[in-house]
Structure formats: C-alpha cells, structure tokens
Design a protein around this motif. Structure first.
Motif, PDB file in Angstrom:
ATOM      1  N   ASN A  72       0.832  -1.206   0.000  1.00 32.12           N
ATOM      2  CA  ASN A  72       0.000   0.000   0.000  1.00 32.12           C
ATOM      3  C   ASN A  72       0.867   1.256   0.000  1.00 32.12           C
ATOM      4  OD1 ASN A  72      -1.927   2.055   0.699  1.00 32.12           O
ATOM      5  ND2 ASN A  72      -3.252   0.422   1.467  1.00 32.12           N
ATOM      6  N   GLY A  73       0.456   2.234  -0.803  1.00 32.67           N
ATOM      7  CA  GLY A  73       1.235   3.462  -0.906  1.00 32.67           C
ATOM      8  C   GLY A  73       0.799   4.541   0.075  1.00 32.67           C
ATOM      9  N   LYS A  74      -0.309   4.301   0.792  1.00 31.12           N
ATOM     10  CA  LYS A  74      -0.793   5.299   1.746  1.00 31.12           C
ATOM     11  C   LYS A  74      -0.649   4.740   3.152  1.00 31.12           C
ATOM     12  CE  LYS A  74      -4.199   7.160  -1.495  1.00 31.12           C
ATOM     13  NZ  LYS A  74      -5.624   7.348  -1.763  1.00 31.12           N
ATOM     14  N   ILE A  75       0.280   5.299   3.910  1.00 33.67           N
ATOM     15  CA  ILE A  75       0.548   4.746   5.238  1.00 33.67           C
ATOM     16  C   ILE A  75       0.598   5.835   6.306  1.00 33.67           C
ATOM     17  CG2 ILE A  75       2.328   3.594   6.652  1.00 33.67           C
ATOM     18  CD1 ILE A  75       2.777   1.729   4.350  1.00 33.67           C
ATOM     19  N   ALA A  76      -0.074   5.550   7.426  1.00 27.95           N
ATOM     20  CA  ALA A  76       0.030   6.418   8.598  1.00 27.95           C
ATOM     21  C   ALA A  76       0.666   5.583   9.703  1.00 27.95           C
ATOM     22  CB  ALA A  76      -1.357   6.889   9.029  1.00 27.95           C
ATOM     23  N   VAL A  77       1.633   6.169  10.419  1.00 24.87           N
ATOM     24  CA  VAL A  77       2.197   5.462  11.567  1.00 24.87           C
ATOM     25  C   VAL A  77       1.737   6.194  12.818  1.00 24.87           C
ATOM     26  CG1 VAL A  77       4.286   4.649  12.723  1.00 24.87           C
ATOM     27  CG2 VAL A  77       4.213   4.718  10.232  1.00 24.87           C
ATOM     28  N   SER A  78       1.078   5.455  13.706  1.00 25.74           N
ATOM     29  CA  SER A  78       0.558   6.052  14.932  1.00 25.74           C
ATOM     30  C   SER A  78       1.501   5.745  16.086  1.00 25.74           C
ATOM     31  CB  SER A  78      -0.836   5.488  15.211  1.00 25.74           C
ATOM     32  OG  SER A  78      -1.247   5.937  16.486  1.00 25.74           O
ATOM     33  N   PHE A  79       1.864   6.796  16.846  1.00 26.59           N
ATOM     34  CA  PHE A  79       2.879   6.638  17.902  1.00 26.59           C
ATOM     35  C   PHE A  79       2.297   6.636  19.306  1.00 26.59           C
ATOM     36  CE2 PHE A  79       6.831   6.697  15.564  1.00 26.59           C
ATOM     37  CZ  PHE A  79       6.437   7.179  14.328  1.00 26.59           C
ATOM     38  N   ASP A  80       0.962   6.439  19.401  1.00 24.74           N
ATOM     39  CA  ASP A  80       0.370   6.544  20.735  1.00 24.74           C
ATOM     40  C   ASP A  80       0.631   5.337  21.635  1.00 24.74           C
ATOM     41  OD1 ASP A  80      -1.151   4.984  19.143  1.00 24.74           O
ATOM     42  OD2 ASP A  80      -3.068   5.909  19.611  1.00 24.74           O
ATOM     43  N   SER A  81       1.180   4.255  21.067  1.00 25.39           N
ATOM     44  CA  SER A  81       1.375   3.067  21.907  1.00 25.39           C
ATOM     45  C   SER A  81       2.848   2.719  22.120  1.00 25.39           C
ATOM     46  CB  SER A  81       0.656   1.873  21.293  1.00 25.39           C
ATOM     47  OG  SER A  81      -0.709   2.161  21.168  1.00 25.39           O
ATOM     48  N   ILE A  82       3.755   3.676  21.853  1.00 21.88           N
ATOM     49  CA  ILE A  82       5.158   3.356  22.137  1.00 21.88           C
ATOM     50  C   ILE A  82       5.687   4.247  23.263  1.00 21.88           C
ATOM     51  CG2 ILE A  82       5.620   2.522  19.791  1.00 21.88           C
ATOM     52  CD1 ILE A  82       7.371   4.958  19.387  1.00 21.88           C
ATOM     53  N   ASP A  83       6.579   3.658  24.053  1.00 18.19           N
ATOM     54  CA  ASP A  83       7.145   4.379  25.194  1.00 18.19           C
ATOM     55  C   ASP A  83       8.433   5.078  24.804  1.00 18.19           C
ATOM     56  OD1 ASP A  83       5.328   2.640  26.439  1.00 18.19           O
ATOM     57  OD2 ASP A  83       6.910   1.139  26.681  1.00 18.19           O
ATOM     58  N   TYR A  84       9.107   4.526  23.774  1.00 16.92           N
ATOM     59  CA  TYR A  84      10.452   4.992  23.500  1.00 16.92           C
ATOM     60  C   TYR A  84      10.802   4.696  22.051  1.00 16.92           C
ATOM     61  CZ  TYR A  84      15.580   4.976  23.675  1.00 16.92           C
ATOM     62  OH  TYR A  84      16.906   5.211  23.419  1.00 16.92           O
ATOM     63  N   ILE A  85      11.507   5.624  21.410  1.00 18.23           N
ATOM     64  CA  ILE A  85      12.042   5.324  20.073  1.00 18.23           C
ATOM     65  C   ILE A  85      13.507   5.763  20.021  1.00 18.23           C
ATOM     66  CG2 ILE A  85      11.151   7.485  19.039  1.00 18.23           C
ATOM     67  CD1 ILE A  85      10.696   5.678  16.436  1.00 18.23           C
TER      68      ILE A  85
END
Lengths: 110, 391
Positions: free
Chosen positions: A39-52
């Motif tokens: 898929n060419g349309k992607i959203a990454v949601s960061f509400d469930s990570i503690d650390y990157i």
C-alpha cells in the motif's frame, strides 16, 4: 514489540507497540516495509510506544524514502510530546509529515 | 528438503555392496543416502582423499587389519563422522573394544537390515545435529569476531581523553553498551587558541555503524580545516555523506569551536542533544539552538552557527542520548532533571570528576539494568584569561 495494522478507508495505519530500540527495530522495519510493499498510503501512529531510539528513527526515515520513491504518502500521527521532541531534535520534523490525529492527516492522502 | 547423508561401507565380503544397494534403494533414489564401498583399509583412505563421509560402517574383522584402531584413527581425523561397527562376534569383549574406539553403534552379522536401516537413520540424525551445531558455533564466532572488530574500530577512532592547556581543561570518555554502537567524540586544534570539539551518535550498531562513524569523523575533521564556520563545515559534510549514503544511516552531531582569544564557543547542531552549561551558583542550562538535521539524510539542509560567551569558571558538556535515556530495571529514564542535578552538584569539579560523578549517578539509577546505548561525554572547563585592568 509488535506492530498493529488496520485499514482505514484505503490508508494502512501502523501502530508499533512498546519500545522501538536497537533490539526491536528489525521487527518494526520488517512490518512497516511489508506494509509499504502492498500500500502506498501509510500512517504510523505513535500513541502506543514508550520509546524510540535512533535505530527506530532510521526505520521511519527508510519508510518515508521508500514511499516517496513510489509516489506514496507517509504521515506520522498521534505523537506524544516526548516522541515528538525526538523527531524535532533530530530535524526529522522538517522532512516528514506529522499530524496530531488521523482525521487531520486524511486530506494529505488525497 | 532432506540433506544427503554420505555413507562409506568397509567389508571384504563380495555381496555386501549389492545387498546394501538393494536394501537402501528407496533412500538412495530419494537422495537421502549416498553409498561408497571399500574392501580394505587402502580403499577407505582413497575414498577419503576425494571427500568426507557422515557415517562409516565397518566390519572390524576384515582380514589383515586392526579394525578397532583404524576406526579410532578415522574418528580423530573426522570428528563429525560417526562409525557403526559390524561384527560376527557379539561377545562382551568385542563390544567393550568397540565402545572404547568411539564407535557410535553396533550391528551383529548376519546383518538384520531392518535393524541396520533404523541404526543408520538414527546415526544420520545425530550427524545432522552435530553439523548444525558446528554451523551455529561458526556463525556465533563470526558475530563475536565482528563485534570485536567494531569495538576495536570504535576505540581506534577516538583521540586521547584529556587535554590541559592554558584556559582549557578537557575530559572525554565513552562507555560502550554490550553491543558496539556508533557514538564518537573528537577534538582537534585548528590554530593556536582555537579548539574544535565534536560529539556524535550514528544510528544503528556494530560494524556498519562503526564504519559510518569513521567516515563521518574523518569528514568533519577534514572539512573543519577548510571551512572556518562550523555550519559551513556541516553543510559540506552533510552533502558528502548524502551522496555516498545507500544504507539510510545517519549521524546526529554537534560541532563547536572554542576561541580562547574571544572567550567564546561557536557551534552548530545536526539533530543532536543541546550542550549543557554549568556555572557555579547557577542552575545548569542547555544551550538553545536551531536543531538542524541529522547528517546523511537530506542534501539541502542549512545549518546555523550560534555563539555562546563563557562565564568565569564555566563548564560545558557535550553528551549522547545514552545519558538522559539510561533506563532503570522498570524502564524509567534517567532524564534531564537528574542529569541537571548532578551537574549542579559538581559545578566546581574538574571535568574528570564531573564525568565520573555523572556516570556514578547513572549507574546508581540504572540499578543493574543493562546499558542499552553507548554513554559518551566530552566535558570542557573553561578558565577565563585574566586581563589586567589598564589604568
């Protein structure tokens, strides 16, 4: 660490959960790259990570480059302040699209 | 796909070869077993000249040779190979001799081929798992060699860790995490009274990160001699790194030039953490600046020079995210508050002592949790030159 995938009216929303650091970046990379293949349309949601960590930032960057090359769209959404400051500090906010919510991101997918 | 097991049979009876080929024909046709035959020791040796075998099936009563010691010798030469002994004698003395020579199993003549099929199958499994273990050991040793190389590479690119010269006292150190990361620091005199200082963190770990770090460090140092402005230097380092970068690696970096004539530092940032400033009697602060962008990502980035004037007795500290992001066993982070507290407490200390106190505090906080990222620091205490008042 795992990555939740859902389809919202043609946009794949990827939600990494837990910590994205050196030891888990490969799992993150494999799932987001696999999604970008289909898929060419992607959203990454960061509400469930503690650390990157920087290894995680690199994966987001690779995803952005891959989608750009295939005329796709990547939007980063639901960023807690702490994660946003990591993107801002490294200057990534200047080259990646960041929106507060998915609704706000929708028009960017055309 | 089943792996091929190569079997060598030693027997001086003429019909052995036909019997084996007949009894094992299905397995041979399926590519599971491959047989070779010998009727004496010399023929066995000739077969080994052309390759190795997984299983050696041997009659120990072949005329004119000591079958037991021959097997012992072959086992020493080919430790992964397993031997199955065939003998017309099943007495306890023969069995004990067979065990002592390191044979894997024993079959009595006349051969019950169902028993032999079963024995060969079991032995083949043992050989396969031995081979797998050997392959895994090799892989592990390659990984540890790689880690060793990158650890050496990482150490070799760092300069010494102390300078005491005129107004500048510098102490720098790096504590690598279990896996080798891509942190590095550097410092170099650009001219008399002008010291360049660099702190950087490459995304990723191991050999690739260490090599990228080596390239970045070399570029920064080389371009620092060509471009007097840190921002100009980074602009050119960035363009060069972008042009060569097929791996999507990047490096966050801070580069400053301390000018001891002007009592100031001019610095630029490429997506790195801000410089900490510690003045005795004041709260520590972090120098605000344009964050720029990590090097190696995007060619058309402009970097900005900022200037900061030193106060008397001031200390500055450059560091990597291993400091604020050090975690305790519950995953809580050390964070900037604790960081600033330690800096305030050691505002008058030498760079060496301040660094050691900071590391001690991080260790106490981590409380045994493994260090997941390199911790790298470069600390400069600046002693103002005293200019006498002219009356």
């Amino acid at each position: 660490m795992e990555v939740k995938t859902e389809d919202n009216s043609g946009v794949i929303i990827l939600t990494p959960m837990g910590r994205v650091d050196t030891s888990t970046a490969k799992i993150f990379e494999d799932s987001v790259m696999a999604a970008a293949d289909t898929n060419g349309k992607i959203a990454v949601s960061f509400d469930s990570i503690d650390y990157i960590s920087s290894a995680g930032l690199r994966v987001v960057l690779m995803l952005g480059k891959k989608l750009k090359a295939s005329n796709g769209t990547l939007v980063l959404i639901n960023m807690p302040d702490k994660i946003y400051s990591v993107f801002k500090m490294s200057g990534f906010d200047k080259i990646l699209k960041i929106c507060a919510t998915f609704d706000e991101a929708k028009p960017l997918f055309g | 796909m089943a792996t091929l097991t190569k079997i060598l049979v030693l027997d001086d009876e003429k019909d052995t070869e036909d019997l084996f080929l007949q009894k094992f024909r299905h397995k041979i046709a399926d590519g599971i077993y491959e047989f070779a035959f010998a009727s004496c020791q010399d023929e066995v040796q000739k077969h080994f000249e052309n390759g190795t075998f997984d299983i050696f099936i041997s009659d120990i009563n072949v005329a004119g040779m000591d079958g037991i010691s021959f097997i012992s010798q072959l086992r020493k030469e080919y430790p992964l190979m397993r031997a199955i002994v065939v003998s017309a004698y099943g007495d306890i003395n023969t069995l004990r001799a067979v065990m002592r020579c390191g044979a894997h199993d024993f079959v009595i003549k006349p051969i019950d081929f169902n028993d032999l099929l079963d024995t060969v199958q079991k032995t083949a499994k043992v050989v396969a798992s031995m081979k797998q273990m050997e392959a895994t050991t090799k892989k592990l040793s390659a990984i540890s060699d790689e880690l060793d190389v990158s650890a050496k590479l990482q150490r070799s690119i760092l300069p010494g860790n102390v300078i005491k010269s005129g107004s500048i006292e510098l102490f720098a150190d790096t504590i690598p995490a279990a896996e080798v990361g891509g942190d590095f620091y550097d410092y170099f005199w650009l001219s008399e009274g002008k010291l360049g200082i660099v702190m950087a963190d490459v995304s990723g770990k191991n050999v690739s990160a260490a090599m990228f770090a080596t390239i970045a460090k070399t570029l920064i140092k080389s371009f620092s001699r060509i471009y007097a402005s840190p921002a100009e230097c980074f602009r050119n380092v960035n363009i060069t790194l972008c042009a060569e970068n097929v791996t999507t690696m990047f490096v966050t970096a801070m580069y400053g030039i301390i000018d001891t004539e002007k009592n100031e530092i001019t610095y630029t940032n490429a997506g790195h953490l801000p410089i900490a400033v510690i003045v005795p009697g004041q709260d520590p602060c972090f120098l605000e600046c344009d964050s720029g962008m990590a090097l190696g990502i995007f060619e058309e980035v402009e970097f900005v020079d900022h200037t900061h004037h030193f106060s008397p007795g001031e200390t500055i500290l450059m560091y990597t995210d291993g400091v604020p992001e050090a975690a305790d066993p519950n995953g809580a982070e050390y964070d900037f508050e604790r960081f600033a507290e330690v800096l305030a407490k050691n505002a008058k200390a030498s760079p060496n002592t301040l660094t050691k106190e900071l590391i001690k505090s991080i260790r106490e906080f981590a409380n045994g949790a493994p260090q997941s990222d390199d911790i790298t620091t470069l600390c400069v205490k600046y002693r103002m030159r005293i200019i006498p008042n002219v009356i």
